[in-house]
Enzyme design. Structure first.
Site, PDB file in Angstrom:
ATOM      1  N   GLU A 251       0.722  -1.401   0.084  1.00 36.47           N
ATOM      2  CA  GLU A 251       0.021   0.204  -0.210  1.00 36.47           C
ATOM      3  C   GLU A 251       0.890   1.310   0.150  1.00 36.47           C
ATOM      4  O   GLU A 251       1.964   1.292   0.241  1.00 36.47           O
ATOM      5  CB  GLU A 251      -0.923  -0.186   1.072  1.00 36.47           C
ATOM      6  CG  GLU A 251      -0.263  -0.358   2.531  1.00 36.47           C
ATOM      7  CD  GLU A 251       0.715   0.472   2.980  1.00 36.47           C
ATOM      8  OE1 GLU A 251       0.760   1.598   2.682  1.00 36.47           O
ATOM      9  OE2 GLU A 251       1.880  -0.209   3.263  1.00 36.47           O
TER      10      GLU A 251
ATOM     11  N   GLU B 231       4.583  -0.351   0.984  1.00 34.77           N
ATOM     12  CA  GLU B 231       4.435  -0.589  -0.622  1.00 34.77           C
ATOM     13  C   GLU B 231       4.411  -2.049  -0.795  1.00 34.77           C
ATOM     14  O   GLU B 231       4.646  -2.366  -1.796  1.00 34.77           O
ATOM     15  CB  GLU B 231       5.740  -0.190  -1.005  1.00 34.77           C
ATOM     16  CG  GLU B 231       5.895   1.494  -0.904  1.00 34.77           C
ATOM     17  CD  GLU B 231       7.278   1.798  -1.607  1.00 34.77           C
ATOM     18  OE1 GLU B 231       7.955   1.014  -2.133  1.00 34.77           O
ATOM     19  OE2 GLU B 231       7.443   3.192  -1.683  1.00 34.77           O
TER      20      GLU B 231
END
Lengths: 354, 354
Positions: free
Chosen positions: B177, B320
């Site tokens: 994310e 991420e």
């Protein structure tokens, strides 16, 4: 003290400190990348360490795994869950490609070098490098496991392999081993070099029960008491408690440090070898990366003495270099991040941490 | 309670328990290999878990990394060290291939799927999948971050992506994310779903100082107090505190579990999404693998609630999907060991543990 041949003194003299300028440059490299400062944690440390070892950030990780095998006279004391014949059987398994380390070396794109440093039964195979110092060590509870000359020969042979790998472009060498009863040899060695109690360093090896561990502690205590060997001469301690494969791996570590190649430690036994190397040439530690934490209690003790923090803790207790091989992708990733990530400037990302 | 559409109920109904027969068969596979029983530690657990998830040992790991990006109205409260514009900038960086997750997905041979679930500023690019639920959520301290309909739409879109990946043969999906201020959304969500105090779940995010953390705790407390949302309806809690990317990833987790694909959790935010999925369909947990431990205090709390132990602890705090991507080689290795190692019988190695 055992006289050191000129070649060993030369080797030790070549082992210098890590390159702090290269380490700082690598950290500056990480700091410019599109991520908060320090947010890649230990990957940043590892990338910087690889730079400090080699003198610059390598283009790629080019890893090798060295698996050194040998037998141990102390196996006669019943200190292992497995019979001595398994060492030779596993050497054949390495040659055939069926052992765990074969699979993990392939997974890590690492070259695998299998070395017979003195398995009791001769096993010849084109994929096994023969550096036989003897047909297994003597029983370390009766007398020295090997002669000083044998210890030196194994050390120098290990260093020679490291230098060959370095010449081939290898920049990280994982240390692996196989040898029934070699946790007992490593435990005795560690107890002597760290002046620790046998109870602090002995563990279950590949599967001893409580009674087995108690017996192993007694064997190590007996070995330590039969000799007046102090911790002042690492070569003498190495010869006393041995492990041809341990001596060889200590040499690999020295050779790597001299050639500015990273040394990737596996578990307890390879770390005992690293401890011998560090006692001979303290800067060797700066070229080491601890891959994983073994459940053997002596491992934690050695790593804390060397000031190393393991990357993985996956409860592995196999040896062969398996833990070291599993850490290689982390090393490769740390290098790839340094070489391939965009900087704040180039990617037009706002750098709040500047 | 928010009415659940038929598609969501159908999805949840498809999520069954792990295949215990496949898990036992995989463990028997490991036990027959040339190594002491259990000596590959957590790699054996992971290999068995992959078998239990998929119903058999896969031939290879076929991994994907999904990075879901969105903006958060709560960024206006000054809860992040970075300005909101960075979310869109990083989306561009993902598209250009320069972010950490681009490098790590390449290293892990994983397909990378970048999804815009609602970044404030529109960024269009052929490599970014657009599932925009809105231009960022509303400020969760003022009212619900999103409507119930938006939460459901994001969930179902995530599940749809998972099913597409499964249809393409992917058997492990890492959840990643990006979204400035999303640790605040995740903290509020976690506090509500775990009925924990904000002080127990809030951490430094990408780089807050002590005063910043205190402020963040106060913001979370304010958000929790403005609403009477209990922990009984996960969709309502999700809508209240949101994160379009968190809702989307919860949907990815549900879709993976329904399609019997492994869900590889990254850090705190992806684990908050996993917690939402687990509240909706408890068997989803059996398809999860925790890749790494985040320094965010809420992460440990979520993982212990889910009964998951992380594989890595490398002090990463980037998100991420980086921690999840770094664990993928361990999954690949566990599968390769099951498929490629020799057995005691075939290799003629004496099996003392039999």
């Amino acid at each position: 003290m055992i006289d050191r041949p000129h070649r060993l003194e030369q080797l030790i003299a070549r082992i210098g400190p890590a390159d702090e300028r290269a380490r700082r440059a690598a950290q500056q490299g990480f700091d410019a990348k599109t991520k908060p400062r320090g947010s890649l944690g230990r990957l940043e440390q590892i990338g910087c360490r690889m730079a400090a070892i080699g003198g610059s950030v390598p283009e790629h990780l080019r890893p090798a795994v060295v698996v050194a095998a040998a037998d141990h006279g102390v196996a006669a004391e019943g200190v292992s869950a497995y019979p001595q014949e398994v060492t030779a059987q596993m050497l054949a398994n390495f040659a055939a490609g069926g052992a765990a380390i074969n699979v993990l070396a392939r997974q890590a794109d690492a070259r695998l070098v299998v070395v017979d440093v003195g398995v009791a039964v001769l096993f010849e195979h084109e994929l096994v490098r023969s550096v036989r110092i003897g047909a297994g060590t003597a029983n370390l509870t009766d007398g020295p496991a090997m002669t000083g000359e044998q210890a030196l020969r194994a050390l120098l042979a290990g260093a020679e392999l490291a230098e060959q790998l370095a010449a081939d472009g290898v920049n990280a060498v994982a240390l692996g081993e196989m040898g029934i009863a070699n946790t007992t040899a490593a435990s005795t060695l560690a107890a002597a070099l760290l002046t620790a109690d046998p109870g602090e360093v002995c563990g279950r090896g590949t599967g001893l029960d409580d009674a087995g561990v108690t017996h192993k502690i007694e064997v190590v205590r007996r070995a330590l008491s039969r000799t007046s060997v102090g911790s002042h001469d690492p070569v003498q301690v190495l010869a006393a408690f041995g492990g041809f494969e341990i001596a060889f791996l200590a040499g690999v570590a020295l050779g790597c440090a001299a050639a500015r190649v990273a040394i990737v430690l596996d578990g307890f036994i390879s770390s005992a070898a690293a401890l011998v190397a560090a006692k001979l040439a303290p800067h060797t530690v700066e070229a080491m990366i601890a891959a994983h934490l073994s459940p053997e209690p002596g491992h934690r003790l050695i790593l804390s003495t060397l000031g190393l923090e393991p990357l993985l803790d996956l409860r592995l207790r196999l040896g062969e270099g398996t833990g070291a091989a599993l850490a290689l992708p982390l090393l490769a990733s740390s290098i790839a991040l340094l070489n391939e990530m965009a900087t704040f400037d180039r990617a037009n990302v706002t750098d709040a941490g500047r």
